[in-house]
Design a protein around this motif. Structure first.
Motif, PDB file in Angstrom:
ATOM      1  N   HIS A   8      11.131  -4.476  -1.396  1.00  0.00           N
ATOM      2  CA  HIS A   8       9.718  -4.256  -1.124  1.00  0.00           C
ATOM      3  C   HIS A   8       9.606  -3.010  -0.257  1.00  0.00           C
ATOM      4  O   HIS A   8      10.593  -2.331   0.011  1.00  0.00           O
ATOM      5  CB  HIS A   8       9.105  -5.473  -0.416  1.00  0.00           C
ATOM      6  N   THR A  10       7.254  -1.669   3.339  1.00  0.00           N
ATOM      7  CA  THR A  10       6.268  -2.057   4.349  1.00  0.00           C
ATOM      8  C   THR A  10       5.134  -1.034   4.436  1.00  0.00           C
ATOM      9  O   THR A  10       4.647  -0.725   5.516  1.00  0.00           O
ATOM     10  CB  THR A  10       6.951  -2.203   5.725  1.00  0.00           C
ATOM     11  N   HIS A  15       2.991  -6.000  -0.362  1.00  0.00           N
ATOM     12  CA  HIS A  15       4.258  -5.829  -1.086  1.00  0.00           C
ATOM     13  C   HIS A  15       5.354  -6.694  -0.460  1.00  0.00           C
ATOM     14  O   HIS A  15       6.179  -7.279  -1.166  1.00  0.00           O
ATOM     15  CB  HIS A  15       4.680  -4.361  -1.064  1.00  0.00           C
ATOM     16  N   THR A  16       5.341  -6.774   0.859  1.00  0.00           N
ATOM     17  CA  THR A  16       6.325  -7.595   1.564  1.00  0.00           C
ATOM     18  C   THR A  16       6.081  -9.068   1.290  1.00  0.00           C
ATOM     19  O   THR A  16       7.019  -9.830   1.013  1.00  0.00           O
ATOM     20  CB  THR A  16       6.265  -7.314   3.076  1.00  0.00           C
ATOM     21  N   ARG A  17       4.820  -9.492   1.355  1.00  0.00           N
ATOM     22  CA  ARG A  17       4.503 -10.910   1.140  1.00  0.00           C
ATOM     23  C   ARG A  17       4.849 -11.341  -0.289  1.00  0.00           C
ATOM     24  O   ARG A  17       5.272 -12.482  -0.510  1.00  0.00           O
ATOM     25  CB  ARG A  17       3.028 -11.187   1.435  1.00  0.00           C
ATOM     26  N   GLN A  20       8.574 -11.926  -0.330  1.00  0.00           N
ATOM     27  CA  GLN A  20       8.870 -13.150   0.408  1.00  0.00           C
ATOM     28  C   GLN A  20       8.466 -14.387  -0.388  1.00  0.00           C
ATOM     29  O   GLN A  20       9.143 -15.425  -0.318  1.00  0.00           O
ATOM     30  CB  GLN A  20       8.165 -13.122   1.759  1.00  0.00           C
ATOM     31  N   ASP A  38      13.661  -4.204   2.783  1.00  0.00           N
ATOM     32  CA  ASP A  38      12.645  -3.159   2.802  1.00  0.00           C
ATOM     33  C   ASP A  38      13.300  -1.851   2.374  1.00  0.00           C
ATOM     34  O   ASP A  38      14.216  -1.364   3.035  1.00  0.00           O
ATOM     35  CB  ASP A  38      12.064  -3.053   4.222  1.00  0.00           C
TER      36      ASP A  38
END
Length: 375
Positions: A8, A10, A15-17, A20, A38
């Motif tokens: 992903h 940040t 994008h991070t979620r 996850q 990341d």
């Protein structure tokens, strides 16, 4: 080493979620070795700071310029244009550690929730430097050309219209799955609003949840200012994200209002706050809106960024799951009118549940696990 590498960036919390969420679905399978990374951690500190700051500065201070650039670059094939080739050279020069990450993890499958690693991976596959299957999760309803690269093995998209748009940009239909945008499996669980309000110590009255996103942007304070005067019968819950200055300003304003207001900064229980709400007010980011849909909650959308958020906004309005709040200074009137129309709220809730794909992360995880089996 990792069986599945999830990449992903940040540059925007969504994008991070998304990464996850897929990781949480995969980790339900105890036999799966998963690593979430990341991509910006593989770049120089200057590049990382510039990449994130330039995006945030553009969307906050020059949204029309961002919208212009978004539309302009969507009209050209990302992998073929002169601009794209120049960008690739620049990104490769600033992400030399990425090759080391691939060597160290030696993944059997890679999934990306941001277009930066897709660009780098597609280039490596084209040059015969990588044979690992690469999947992409597009985190908005409209697949921008930045996501479209010829050597990506599979795309996971929001809906049938997203798939059609991707086909029109050159991706064969057999390399596209309509899975929905992945949200953490916890958003598929639901608790009644009165029960959750009691659990959180909130007043038992119609509740509006005001969100600013992880970076704490959006017109929260302007909306709070509109509640000056008598108690309007609603309860407000404000989430200011990581913006400490905004959180402090909202706390200060809340103390002057007769309508009850609960103010939070960054929270880890947003799923519970959504359960407690009867209406969620948000900018139309891809992940946030799909989390709200998974909870079956009506939305009021504010201040969409031109480009991806504007397209998300239009989609939700067309589907009947949301309304648009144009004048944030008149939020009090807008919300009280909406809550006086029970039929409208019920219809929005119905359509939210109809278009929601709360199991998207699980479907994507199943696809990746099957890829492992197939080798």
């Amino acid at each position: 080493m990792a069986s599945i590498l999830l990449l992903h960036a940040t540059a925007g919390a969504g994008h991070t979620r998304a990464a996850q969420a897929v990781a949480a679905a995969l980790l339900a399978n105890d036999q799966t070795d998963v690593q979430v990374t990341d991509i910006l951690a593989c770049t120089s500190s200057l590049f990382r700071k510039m990449y994130v700051k330039s995006y945030i500065d553009l969307v906050q201070h020059a949204p029309r310029l961002w919208g212009y650039l978004y539309e302009k670059h969507d009209k050209m094939r990302a992998a073929d244009s002169k601009t794209a080739r120049t960008r690739l050279l620049f990104d490769k020069a600033n992400s030399r550690r990425f090759k080391d990450l691939l060597t160290e993890t030696n993944p059997k499958v890679i999934l990306c929730t941001h277009f930066l690693p897709l660009e780098l991976l597609s280039d490596r596959k084209q040059r015969g430097k990588l044979t690992t299957p690469v999947h992409a999760v597009i985190t908005d309803v409209s697949p921008h050309a930045f996501w479209v690269y010829p050597h990506i093995d599979h795309y996971h998209v929001a809906n049938a219209a997203s798939a059609r748009e991707l086909e029109c940009k050159g991706i064969p239909p057999e390399r596209i799955s309509v899975t929905g945008i992945p949200v953490d499996p916890i958003f598929a669980q639901q608790t009644s609003a009165p029960q959750m309000r009691a659990q959180l110590g909130l007043p038992e009255r119609p509740t509006v949840l005001l969100l600013s996103g992880g970076f704490g942007v959006g017109p929260l304070l302007d909306m709070l200012n509109s509640f000056e005067g008598e108690d309007c019968g609603l309860s407000l819950v404000v989430v200011a994200g990581r913006n400490a200055e905004l959180e402090a300003a909202c706390h200060e304003r809340a103390q002057t209002l007769k309508t009850p207001v609960t103010v939070h900064g960054f929270v880890n229980n947003i799923h519970e706050l959504m359960d407690a709400a009867d209406l969620v007010v948000t900018k139309p980011g891809g992940l946030t809106t799909n989390e709200i849909l998974a909870k079956g909650k009506p939305m009021a959308l504010v201040a969409p960024i031109p480009g991806q958020e504007q397209r998300n906004c239009e989609h939700l309005l067309e589907e009947g799951a949301a309304v648009r709040l144009y004048d944030v200074a008149d939020a009090r009137w807008f919300f009280t009118q909406l809550f006086s129309n029970a039929e409208k709220l019920a219809s929005m809730q119905h359509h939210a549940r109809r278009v929601a794909r709360p199991q998207a992360a699980m479907h994507i995880a199943d696809h990746l696990l099957q890829q492992l089996v197939d080798g």
